[in-house]
Write an enzyme that holds these catalytic residues in place. Structure first.
Site, PDB file in Angstrom:
ATOM      1  NE  ARG A 133     100.856 -29.468 -18.252  1.00 18.84           N
ATOM      2  CZ  ARG A 133     100.924 -30.687 -17.749  1.00 18.84           C
ATOM      3  NH1 ARG A 133     101.747 -30.943 -16.736  1.00 18.84           N
ATOM      4  NH2 ARG A 133     100.158 -31.672 -18.219  1.00 18.84           N
ATOM      5  CG  PHE A 166     107.771 -32.036 -21.556  1.00 13.58           C
ATOM      6  CD1 PHE A 166     109.128 -31.827 -21.464  1.00 13.58           C
ATOM      7  CD2 PHE A 166     107.240 -33.125 -20.889  1.00 13.58           C
ATOM      8  CE1 PHE A 166     109.956 -32.669 -20.735  1.00 13.58           C
ATOM      9  CE2 PHE A 166     108.050 -33.991 -20.155  1.00 13.58           C
ATOM     10  CZ  PHE A 166     109.408 -33.763 -20.077  1.00 13.58           C
ATOM     11  CG  ASN A 167     103.192 -27.303 -24.101  1.00  6.48           C
ATOM     12  OD1 ASN A 167     102.895 -26.499 -23.236  1.00  6.48           O
ATOM     13  ND2 ASN A 167     102.523 -28.443 -24.250  1.00  6.48           N
ATOM     14  CD  GLU A 215      95.671 -32.906 -21.374  1.00  8.99           C
ATOM     15  OE1 GLU A 215      94.431 -33.060 -21.255  1.00  8.99           O
ATOM     16  OE2 GLU A 215      96.186 -32.273 -22.310  1.00  8.99           O
ATOM     17  CG  HIS A 244      99.183 -25.523 -19.497  1.00  6.84           C
ATOM     18  ND1 HIS A 244     100.368 -25.520 -20.215  1.00  6.84           N
ATOM     19  CD2 HIS A 244      98.594 -26.710 -19.756  1.00  6.84           C
ATOM     20  CE1 HIS A 244     100.483 -26.647 -20.884  1.00  6.84           C
ATOM     21  NE2 HIS A 244      99.430 -27.390 -20.617  1.00  6.84           N
ATOM     22  N   GLY A 245     100.088 -21.938 -19.982  1.00  9.07           N
ATOM     23  CA  GLY A 245     101.136 -21.419 -20.846  1.00  9.07           C
ATOM     24  C   GLY A 245     102.110 -22.500 -21.282  1.00  9.07           C
ATOM     25  CD  GLU A 246     106.505 -22.470 -25.659  1.00  7.59           C
ATOM     26  OE1 GLU A 246     105.985 -22.261 -26.776  1.00  7.59           O
ATOM     27  OE2 GLU A 246     107.645 -22.064 -25.337  1.00  7.59           O
ATOM     28  CB  THR A 247     105.724 -26.845 -20.463  1.00  6.77           C
ATOM     29  OG1 THR A 247     105.369 -27.830 -21.457  1.00  6.77           O
ATOM     30  CG2 THR A 247     104.485 -26.506 -19.631  1.00  6.77           C
TER      31      THR A 247
END
Length: 208
Positions: A61, A16-17, A84, A11-14
């Site tokens: 996400r 939290f990332n 996850e 998945h792309g950035e969040t």
């Protein structure tokens, strides 16, 4: 059978990332502005691929990262088996080597072969691998789906690649990942082979 092509992405950035906060299966975060741009760039690069099916986890996400393909009318299925890993008590917390030696020591023990050990309050790699198996069998049982797109999560993707390629789970960290990276695999009917490894060429414009 003809070769099945699998496009496997994280998945792309969040936010939290970006902040270094652990997400896991219990944190249903959404993409941030960068993540949405990453998803758009991936869509622009691969929108002409004739995908027969889109598979995601049930976490938003993951779904948001491939929403462009879903909007094209490509059939979409969600599976908790692609979620996850559950990071237990660490979910939603900031993790650094200084602040959580236990977390990093556990990762080392997994690499040393202790993949049956669960993180405190969460899952082990072996438990994640076991819940992925029904999804893998489903993929194998559908020869009519010649080209599929799968979007999931970093640690779970490493475990899935071990599952597909018959690597021991202790080798999972050999599979690098970034937000919206691509692994392209071929399935011959008897084995999987990696054709692209952690490819992010579609994100080059974002890096400029």
């Amino acid at each position: 059978m003809s070769i099945k092509k699998i496009y496997l992405i994280r998945h792309g950035e969040t936010d939290f990332n970006l902040q270094g906060i652990v997400q896991g299966s219990g944190v249903n975060s959404s993409l941030n502005a960068t993540g949405r741009k990453q998803a758009a760039h991936f869509f622009d690069k691969y929108k002409d691929i004739r995908f027969d099916k889109v598979y995601t986890s049930v976490l938003q996400r993951s779904i948001q990262s491939v929403q462009g393909f879903i909007d094209l009318g490509i059939p979409h299925e969600q599976y908790e088996g692609l979620n996850e890993i559950c990071w237990g008590t660490r979910e939603g917390t900031l993790i650094t080597p200084e602040e959580d030696a236990y977390y990093y020591d556990l990762l080392s023990r997994w690499t040393a072969g202790g993949t049956s050990e669960c993180i405190e309050g969460g899952e082990s790699p072996e438990l994640v691998a076991a819940r992925q198996l029904p999804v893998i069998e489903l993929l194998k049982s559908r020869p009519e789906e010649e080209t599929v797109l799968i979007c999931m999560h970093g640690r779970a993707m490493r475990i899935l690649l071990c599952n597909l390629l018959n690597y021991p789970l202790s080798c999972m960290d050999q599979f690098e990942h970034q937000n919206l990276c691509l692994y392209e695999l071929d399935y011959t009917g008897s084995m999987f082979a990696v054709k692209k490894y952690c490819d992010v060429a579609h994100l080059e414009e974002l890096a400029k």
